[in-house]
Design an enzyme around this catalytic site. Structure first.
Site, mmCIF file in Angstrom:
data_model
loop_
_atom_site.group_PDB
_atom_site.id
_atom_site.type_symbol
_atom_site.label_atom_id
_atom_site.label_comp_id
_atom_site.label_asym_id
_atom_site.label_seq_id
_atom_site.Cartn_x
_atom_site.Cartn_y
_atom_site.Cartn_z
ATOM 1 N N GLY A 142 -37.087 11.192 66.624
ATOM 2 C CA GLY A 142 -36.060 11.985 67.297
ATOM 3 C C GLY A 142 -36.648 13.292 67.805
ATOM 4 N N SER A 143 -35.843 14.343 67.708
ATOM 5 C CA SER A 143 -36.183 15.590 68.398
ATOM 6 C C SER A 143 -37.436 16.300 67.883
ATOM 7 C CB SER A 143 -35.002 16.552 68.327
ATOM 8 O OG SER A 143 -33.904 15.974 68.988
ATOM 9 N N THR A 144 -37.907 15.987 66.682
ATOM 10 C CA THR A 144 -39.129 16.653 66.221
ATOM 11 C C THR A 144 -40.302 16.317 67.148
ATOM 12 O OG1 THR A 144 -39.449 14.815 64.681
ATOM 13 C CG2 THR A 144 -38.540 16.836 63.772
ATOM 14 N N LYS A 167 -40.218 16.445 70.261
ATOM 15 C CA LYS A 167 -40.206 17.378 71.398
ATOM 16 C C LYS A 167 -41.258 18.476 71.220
ATOM 17 C CE LYS A 167 -35.337 16.467 72.232
ATOM 18 N NZ LYS A 167 -33.965 16.839 71.827
ATOM 19 N N SER A 218 -32.665 21.873 71.515
ATOM 20 C CA SER A 218 -32.969 20.449 71.353
ATOM 21 C C SER A 218 -32.312 19.598 72.443
ATOM 22 C CB SER A 218 -32.522 19.969 69.971
ATOM 23 O OG SER A 218 -33.247 18.818 69.620
#
Lengths: 111, 572
Positions: free
Chosen positions: B287-289, B291, B342
């Protein structure tokens, strides 16, 4: 001369026999000491494991919370403070002394 | 006449002597020549004893020398059924000591065999009680038993060894060749009473014990991590959880916690699912980690700068006939805000600007899709497909942490490389190998894998990640008095029944480092399937904060905002 030779011969035989007997005696002694050493090493190992078990952080934390009613410091309760003598001016050369103070336990009066 | 009789008697006597000598001689020939080999062997068996001894397995200690695994000699009990007079009585006597049912012991003692194990590797206390008994047909031998004095602490990393002393999981398995002791067969001389004697010329050298290991793990940090993780998993009613604490400068693993835990002293009732080290075996969609890595690549390649403006499409954007959503309807925002808020759309747009090949190159450079080469067994590679297998939406998806599988260890290593000024280190858990006397045989040094991004890019990304904590989704990861850099992640899991993203099952995570300007700790918290508020910022970030605060205090790391005692008193 003949008597002397027989005497020396008997002495040599005696020394040889004595050496053999003593070697066996020392052998038994070594064996007994080895058994003692093994027993002591076994005890030492058991005690080390016991010490390690009793000093586990998990166990101490559990005892502190359940038996002594302590609780881990909550967020923001640990404050790292710099202690500097009054007559010393702030300088990059001064190595700060770090003290950890839980906020709940800060004294209200003089330190 | 008398003379001839005397001569005759002399001949008879001589004959008798000759016969006697002949008999003695023939017996001597029989014993010394014809039966020499058999009799010699028989004599050896009577006064020599051959024993097979095994060197003790090496100990494992943490980085401060605290004991984590050790062999102790304990008693194993065997029976000689033919020599047991009363199996019923014997079984009843032994049952409460061995903690084995009496009928089970009786059944063994009635077997038509010359040797049966009744119980192996008893506790020392059981052994002491057993010593008070003396029963015909029951014997005791000493065997090495592995003890893990801290119980479940670090169990997934340590692993465990089997009944015969061989390492089966974790470090015990990976370092088997160093840990196991050497077997040695010794021939001892014994006397008529069976006592051992060492005659002249016989040197006695015991079996060689195994080597000891010193880990990079800190027992206190490990304990803090496990406690906070267990609490978080319990509160969120999650399926499992993982936390890793690294020293970003060296790659040394300070803690590796997995929940639920298990006790390596009693693994027989558990299955591999319980003792698997999920921190390095299980891949998840981050997921967003992810990014964070996409941002580092984009800044390094000068595709964007932190202040580059990106349009948020008011929360909806169509890519390859699918709609990407944001949880906030963003308009024009800076790239730094894209990461802090995010934004999936901002990340997808930046990733598409970066392009397939460059994105893939940086994924590889950060170590995704390949083993970190940590010195633990069973490490997974995750899942990073080759760009030629990517779909039309893949660049956008990967940029926001979908269509890619990573292990928690890969993710924290990648984040630690940013904390380390752009240099990726090889994570490791064993720092020293020592012989039985404590002499260092081998010291494992930190190992640089490669430079991934420049120090300038690392500083830019750090500043952006600090904004995640101060103004973004990771406010609950803040640590009083310290600058924290990190990123939240909330990934939907694939529903195995439908093959689509589940609306109810998530992986919540937070990864980052602290202090941001001089990182001492890089950490990741991954919570699998939390119930209720499943956001990474709500479930995983607080664990990061609580562990971080306590560990920084324990390590004596000066805060970014030093306060004097007077200030502290005023605050209180």
């Amino acid at each position: 001369m003949k008597t002397f030779t027989v005497f020396v011969g008997l002495c040599l035989v005696f020394v040889f026999v004595w050496e053999r007997v003593d070697m066996v005696r020392v052998g038994y002694q070594i064996e007994r000491l080895k058994r003692d050493k093994t027993m002591l090493e076994r005890q030492r190992d058991e005690l080390r494991v016991k010490f390690s078990t009793l000093s586990a952080s998990d166990r101490i934390a559990k005892l502190a919370t359940e038996k002594l009613g302590m609780s881990p410091p909550q967020q923001g309760q640990i404050i790292v403070v710099q202690s500097r003598p009054r007559n010393v001016r702030p300088s990059s050369d001064v190595v700060p002394v770090e003290l950890k103070v839980a906020r709940n336990y800060l004294p209200t009066g003089r330190l | 006449m008398t003379g001839s009789f005397s001569r005759g008697r002399r001949y008879v006597l001589l004959l008798l002597f000759l016969c006697g000598f002949g008999l003695v001689l023939s017996r001597l020939v029989t014993l010394q020549v014809l039966q020499a080999a058999d009799l010699s062997a028989k004599a050896d068996r009577q006064h020599q004893k051959t024993v097979s001894l095994e060197g003790a397995r090496g100990t494992i200690v943490d980085r401060h020398g605290k004991l984590l695994a050790k062999n102790v000699e304990v008693r194993s009990v065997f029976g000689v059924p033919n020599a047991v007079e009363n199996p019923v009585k014997t079984a009843r006597q032994l049952s409460p000591i061995l903690h084995v049912r009496a009928d089970e012991l009786e059944r063994k003692l009635r077997q038509n065999r010359s040797f049966v194990w009744l119980a192996r590797k008893l506790d020392p206390e059981q052994g002491r009680r057993l010593d008070l008994l003396s029963i015909d047909g029951i014997g005791v031998v000493m065997e090495g038993r592995r003890f893990y004095p801290k119980g479940p602490l670090l169990a997934h990393v340590l692993g465990f060894s089997g009944m015969d002393g061989e390492g089966l999981e974790g470090i015990e398995h990976r370092y088997e060749s160093y840990l196991h002791g050497e077997k040695q067969t010794m021939v001892l001389q014994r006397d008529g009473k069976g006592r051992t004697v060492f005659p002249k010329g016989m040197t006695e050298r015991g079996p060689t014990p195994g080597h000891g290991l010193t880990l990079t793990i800190d027992e206190v940090i490990q304990s803090l991590a496990e406690r906070e993780l267990e609490d978080a998993v319990g509160r969120a009613q999650a399926k499992s959880g993982t936390m890793i604490v690294l020293d970003p400068k060296s790659g040394a693993v300070l803690a590796m916690a997995v929940s639920p835990r298990f006790d390596p002293n009693a693994v027989s009732a558990l299955g591999p699912d319980r003792w698997r080290n999920r921190a390095l075996t299980d891949a998840y969609e981050p997921g967003s980690t992810m990014k964070t890595m996409m941002a580092a690549a984009a800044i390094e390649e000068r595709v964007v700068r932190p202040n580059t403006m990106v349009f948020g499409e008011h929360g909806h954007m169509t890519v390859a006939n699918t709609v990407i959503h944001d949880h906030e309807r963003l308009g024009w925002v800076s790239f730094a805000q894209v990461i802090q808020k995010s934004s999936n759309i901002g990340a997808a747009k930046t990733g598409m600007a970066l392009g397939e090949q460059r994105l893939y190159r940086y994924l590889q450079a950060f170590g995704f899709g390949q083993r970190t080469e940590i010195d633990l067994p069973g490490e997974g590679v995750g899942l990073v497909r080759n760009p030629k297998d990517w779909g039309r939406r893949s660049v956008a998806s990967i940029s926001m942490g979908q269509e890619i599988g990573v292990t928690p260890l890969q993710m924290v290593s990648a984040v630690a490389s940013i904390a380390n000024g752009g240099v990726l280190m090889k994570p490791y858990v064993v720092s020293e190998i020592r012989d039985a006397d404590g002499h260092i045989l081998r010291r494992i040094s930190p190992q640089v894998k490669r430079r991934v991004i420049s120090p300038e890019t690392a500083r830019s990304v750090t500043k952006i990640l600090e904004g995640v904590i101060t103004d973004g989704t990771g406010t609950k990861a803040a640590i009083h008095g310290f600058r924290v850099a990190g990123k939240t992640g909330t990934a939907q899991k694939i529903d195995p029944r439908t093959g689509t993203y589940s609306a109810t099952r998530f992986v919540a995570s937070f990864t980052g480092y602290v202090p941001a300007d001089s990182p001492q700790l890089a950490m990741i918290v991954v919570i699998d399937e939390p119930q209720g508020d499943a956001w990474g910022g709500a479930v995983a970030a607080p664990v990061f904060s609580r562990v971080g605060e306590q560990v920084l205090s324990y390590l004596g790391v000066p805060s970014n905002e030093p306060v004097t005692l007077a200030m502290a008193l005023r605050k209180s």
